[in-house]
Design a protein around this motif. Structure first.
Motif, PDB file in Angstrom:
ATOM      1  N   UNK A 242      -3.936  19.633  -5.929  1.00  0.00           N
ATOM      2  CA  UNK A 242      -3.368  19.683  -4.573  1.00  0.00           C
ATOM      3  C   UNK A 242      -3.221  18.288  -3.989  1.00  0.00           C
ATOM      4  N   UNK A 243      -4.027  17.337  -4.500  1.00  0.00           N
ATOM      5  CA  UNK A 243      -3.943  15.966  -4.001  1.00  0.00           C
ATOM      6  C   UNK A 243      -3.676  14.986  -5.125  1.00  0.00           C
ATOM      7  N   UNK A 244      -2.830  13.995  -4.837  1.00  0.00           N
ATOM      8  CA  UNK A 244      -2.489  12.964  -5.811  1.00  0.00           C
ATOM      9  C   UNK A 244      -2.631  11.594  -5.137  1.00  0.00           C
ATOM     10  N   UNK A 245      -3.697  10.852  -5.463  1.00  0.00           N
ATOM     11  CA  UNK A 245      -3.831   9.525  -4.858  1.00  0.00           C
ATOM     12  C   UNK A 245      -2.933   8.503  -5.552  1.00  0.00           C
ATOM     13  N   UNK A 246      -1.855   8.128  -4.892  1.00  0.00           N
ATOM     14  CA  UNK A 246      -0.896   7.131  -5.407  1.00  0.00           C
ATOM     15  C   UNK A 246      -0.298   6.366  -4.228  1.00  0.00           C
ATOM     16  N   UNK A 247       0.346   5.242  -4.537  1.00  0.00           N
ATOM     17  CA  UNK A 247       1.000   4.452  -3.492  1.00  0.00           C
ATOM     18  C   UNK A 247       2.269   5.129  -2.984  1.00  0.00           C
ATOM     19  N   UNK A 248       2.819   4.571  -1.911  1.00  0.00           N
ATOM     20  CA  UNK A 248       3.959   5.188  -1.226  1.00  0.00           C
ATOM     21  C   UNK A 248       5.202   5.257  -2.121  1.00  0.00           C
ATOM     22  N   UNK A 249       5.309   4.322  -3.083  1.00  0.00           N
ATOM     23  CA  UNK A 249       6.490   4.295  -3.962  1.00  0.00           C
ATOM     24  C   UNK A 249       6.592   5.549  -4.837  1.00  0.00           C
ATOM     25  N   UNK A 250       5.509   6.297  -4.961  1.00  0.00           N
ATOM     26  CA  UNK A 250       5.525   7.487  -5.820  1.00  0.00           C
ATOM     27  C   UNK A 250       5.945   8.758  -5.073  1.00  0.00           C
ATOM     28  N   UNK A 251       6.205   8.627  -3.776  1.00  0.00           N
ATOM     29  CA  UNK A 251       6.534   9.815  -2.964  1.00  0.00           C
ATOM     30  C   UNK A 251       7.738  10.609  -3.509  1.00  0.00           C
ATOM     31  N   UNK A 252       8.829   9.945  -3.926  1.00  0.00           N
ATOM     32  CA  UNK A 252       9.956  10.729  -4.452  1.00  0.00           C
ATOM     33  C   UNK A 252       9.573  11.582  -5.674  1.00  0.00           C
TER      34      UNK A 252
ATOM     35  N   UNK B 274       1.575  23.174  -3.775  1.00  0.00           N
ATOM     36  CA  UNK B 274       2.530  22.066  -3.605  1.00  0.00           C
ATOM     37  C   UNK B 274       1.731  20.787  -3.374  1.00  0.00           C
ATOM     38  N   UNK B 275       1.705  19.916  -4.369  1.00  0.00           N
ATOM     39  CA  UNK B 275       0.808  18.747  -4.289  1.00  0.00           C
ATOM     40  C   UNK B 275       1.232  17.731  -3.239  1.00  0.00           C
ATOM     41  N   UNK B 276       0.225  17.177  -2.571  1.00  0.00           N
ATOM     42  CA  UNK B 276       0.477  16.152  -1.542  1.00  0.00           C
ATOM     43  C   UNK B 276      -0.096  14.819  -1.991  1.00  0.00           C
ATOM     44  N   UNK B 277       0.533  13.761  -1.491  1.00  0.00           N
ATOM     45  CA  UNK B 277       0.003  12.427  -1.763  1.00  0.00           C
ATOM     46  C   UNK B 277      -1.261  12.229  -0.942  1.00  0.00           C
ATOM     47  N   UNK B 278      -2.298  11.706  -1.563  1.00  0.00           N
ATOM     48  CA  UNK B 278      -3.499  11.344  -0.815  1.00  0.00           C
ATOM     49  C   UNK B 278      -3.309   9.909  -0.359  1.00  0.00           C
ATOM     50  N   UNK B 279      -3.212   9.757   0.956  1.00  0.00           N
ATOM     51  CA  UNK B 279      -2.785   8.473   1.504  1.00  0.00           C
ATOM     52  C   UNK B 279      -3.979   7.555   1.777  1.00  0.00           C
ATOM     53  N   UNK B 280      -3.878   6.314   1.310  1.00  0.00           N
ATOM     54  CA  UNK B 280      -4.906   5.316   1.622  1.00  0.00           C
ATOM     55  C   UNK B 280      -4.295   4.291   2.576  1.00  0.00           C
ATOM     56  N   UNK B 281      -5.179   3.484   3.170  1.00  0.00           N
ATOM     57  CA  UNK B 281      -4.713   2.450   4.099  1.00  0.00           C
ATOM     58  C   UNK B 281      -3.806   1.447   3.378  1.00  0.00           C
ATOM     59  N   UNK B 282      -4.102   1.208   2.111  1.00  0.00           N
ATOM     60  CA  UNK B 282      -3.359   0.182   1.373  1.00  0.00           C
ATOM     61  C   UNK B 282      -2.249   0.752   0.514  1.00  0.00           C
ATOM     62  N   UNK B 283      -1.528   1.746   1.034  1.00  0.00           N
ATOM     63  CA  UNK B 283      -0.553   2.398   0.143  1.00  0.00           C
ATOM     64  C   UNK B 283       0.731   1.584  -0.048  1.00  0.00           C
ATOM     65  N   UNK B 284       0.834   0.466   0.690  1.00  0.00           N
ATOM     66  CA  UNK B 284       1.935  -0.467   0.417  1.00  0.00           C
ATOM     67  C   UNK B 284       1.407  -1.881   0.594  1.00  0.00           C
ATOM     68  N   UNK B 285       1.067  -2.518  -0.507  1.00  0.00           N
ATOM     69  CA  UNK B 285       0.575  -3.890  -0.439  1.00  0.00           C
ATOM     70  C   UNK B 285       1.750  -4.814  -0.733  1.00  0.00           C
ATOM     71  N   UNK B 286       2.094  -5.677   0.228  1.00  0.00           N
ATOM     72  CA  UNK B 286       3.269  -6.528   0.009  1.00  0.00           C
ATOM     73  C   UNK B 286       3.007  -7.620  -1.045  1.00  0.00           C
ATOM     74  N   UNK B 287       4.100  -8.181  -1.544  1.00  0.00           N
ATOM     75  CA  UNK B 287       4.033  -9.182  -2.614  1.00  0.00           C
ATOM     76  C   UNK B 287       3.608 -10.554  -2.090  1.00  0.00           C
ATOM     77  N   UNK B 288       2.925 -11.333  -2.952  1.00  0.00           N
ATOM     78  CA  UNK B 288       2.551 -12.703  -2.579  1.00  0.00           C
ATOM     79  C   UNK B 288       3.785 -13.585  -2.407  1.00  0.00           C
ATOM     80  N   UNK B 289       4.888 -13.173  -3.014  1.00  0.00           N
ATOM     81  CA  UNK B 289       6.114 -13.962  -2.886  1.00  0.00           C
ATOM     82  C   UNK B 289       6.746 -13.760  -1.505  1.00  0.00           C
ATOM     83  N   UNK B 290       6.269 -12.747  -0.788  1.00  0.00           N
ATOM     84  CA  UNK B 290       6.807 -12.481   0.540  1.00  0.00           C
ATOM     85  C   UNK B 290       7.998 -11.533   0.520  1.00  0.00           C
ATOM     86  N   UNK B 291       8.387 -11.106  -0.689  1.00  0.00           N
ATOM     87  CA  UNK B 291       9.519 -10.167  -0.777  1.00  0.00           C
ATOM     88  C   UNK B 291       9.113  -8.931  -1.561  1.00  0.00           C
ATOM     89  N   UNK B 292       9.314  -7.755  -0.988  1.00  0.00           N
ATOM     90  CA  UNK B 292       9.014  -6.508  -1.686  1.00  0.00           C
ATOM     91  C   UNK B 292       7.523  -6.269  -1.849  1.00  0.00           C
TER      92      UNK B 292
END
Ligand code: ADP
Ligand code: TRP
Length: 327
Positions: A143-153, A175-193
């Motif tokens: 029922x729960x899937x711990x993954x980052x936001x990019x896996x939502x689709x 119907x499985x739901x994403x298990x959301x963490x605070x860090x589900x989108x960590x930005x790149x060190x390059x500053x893009x994406x």
């Protein structure tokens, strides 16, 4: 009955802070909650959908297992295994693929990205990627899937498959739901994406030394350190996001105040941040060093994990085959 959780990471290289904050932290939280039964794997079959080296494939798989265990996955609490060891998975993937249209798969954003990234490698398995992932999840009725936001689709496809199977064949998939963490989108060190294994210079690995962390942060682009609006994108935003994760929200707010008033001195921000990140990674690296010396232990827990996963997987597969009239 306990609710089930399933997650996995492809064997494309050692884990970075994005994987750790976006996926592994959620895996740890659910593993430590007695209300859940957790299944965690290395997604070796998914790795085959993009170019890979046969020669070091096994060591790439072991790298993820070592990163998992050193980050705190506990084989006493979760079943830890390699995806391809569960034979039932590919059978369920095939059965599910009969219920998904090619057009739907072609519209998945991750598929479109991969086509751009590897135009000479648009294979059928790449198109089928989300169906394999749906089978991964639904094989355990998770029922729960711990993954980052990019896996939502991909999770959306898993839900669609569950719905369709239930409506058409009377199965009882949740119907499985994403298990959301605070860090589900960590930005790149390059500053893009986003921070990613496949973008060089974008990440800090769990195995990086203090020196390496400093070097990596040194390359993050900054600005004058002062202005009338704190940037919400680019290198400065990445640094502030990491400050929040590793030094706390207050620290971030102080830097934000400095930005609007006296200015930030990035050299000391980066120095302090590197120390804070390393403080969290050091015990992980110490555990890893021990585990690396014990390959037999790793084999043993993977075997136990497979047995536990296979038990559940074979029950689900039989139910589906019965529901579809195959047996
Ligand atoms: P990468 O993009 O580095 O190749 P993967 O696609 O192997 O990483 O992702 C493994 C897991 O880590 C997934 O659950 C994914 O959502 C998560 N993840 C990857 N990058 C990030 C990030 N920058 N922030 C948060 N989570 C991430
Ligand atoms: N697609 C995931 C990724 O790129 C890996 C994965 C495969 C996965 N099967 C899964 C994640 C099932 C969660 C559940 O990281």
């Amino acid at each position: 009955m306990k609710k089930r959780v399933l997650s996995g990471i492809r064997a494309t290289g050692r884990l970075h802070l994005g994987n750790y904050l976006g996926a592994v932290k959620g895996m740890l939280e659910l593993q430590n909650n007695p209300e859940y039964e957790t299944f965690y794997m290395v997604a070796d079959l998914h790795t085959l959908t993009t170019p890979f080296e046969t020669k070091d494939f096994q060591s790439k798989i072991k790298d993820i297992v070592l990163d998992y265990l050193s980050a705190g996955l506990d084989p006493e609490k979760c079943a830890l295994f390699v995806q391809s060891h569960i034979k039932e998975l590919l059978e369920l993937t095939y059965l599910f693929s009969t219920q998904v249209t090619v057009a739907r798969m072609q519209h998945i954003p991750t598929f479109k990205e991969k086509i751009k990234q590897y135009p000479k490698n648009v294979n059928v398995a790449l198109l089928n990627y989300p169906v394999l992932m749906a089978a991964d999840i639904l094989l355990y009725k998770a029922t729960f899937v711990p993954v980052g936001i990019d896996q939502e689709p991909h999770l959306e496809i898993a839900r669609e498959v569950a719905r369709k199977m239930n409506e058409k064949f009377g199965t009882d998939f949740p119907e499985p739901k994403r298990f959301i963490t605070k860090g589900d989108y960590v930005p790149s060190l390059t500053g893009e994406g986003k921070m990613s294994k496949s973008i060089s210079g974008s990440s800090i690995l769990l195995t990086d030394s203090l020196e390496t962390i400093k070097e990596r942060l040194a390359k993050t682009p900054t600005d004058l350190g002062k202005g009338d609006k704190v940037p919400d994108s680019g290198g400065v935003n990445t640094l502030l996001t990491l400050v929040e994760f590793f030094e706390g929200k207050d620290k971030r707010e102080n830097y934000e105040k400095d930005y609007l008033k006296d200015g930030i001195k990035y050299s000391s921000l980066k120095e302090e941040l590197a120390e804070a990140i390393y403080k969290e990674l050091k015990p992980i690296q110490e555990r890893r060093a021990k585990l690396e010396r014990d390959p037999e232990y790793i084999e043993k827990i993977l075997k136990e994990g497979s047995l536990k996963a296979t038990k559940v997987a074979s029950e689900t597969l039989l139910e589906v085959k019965k529901a579809m009239g195959l047996v």
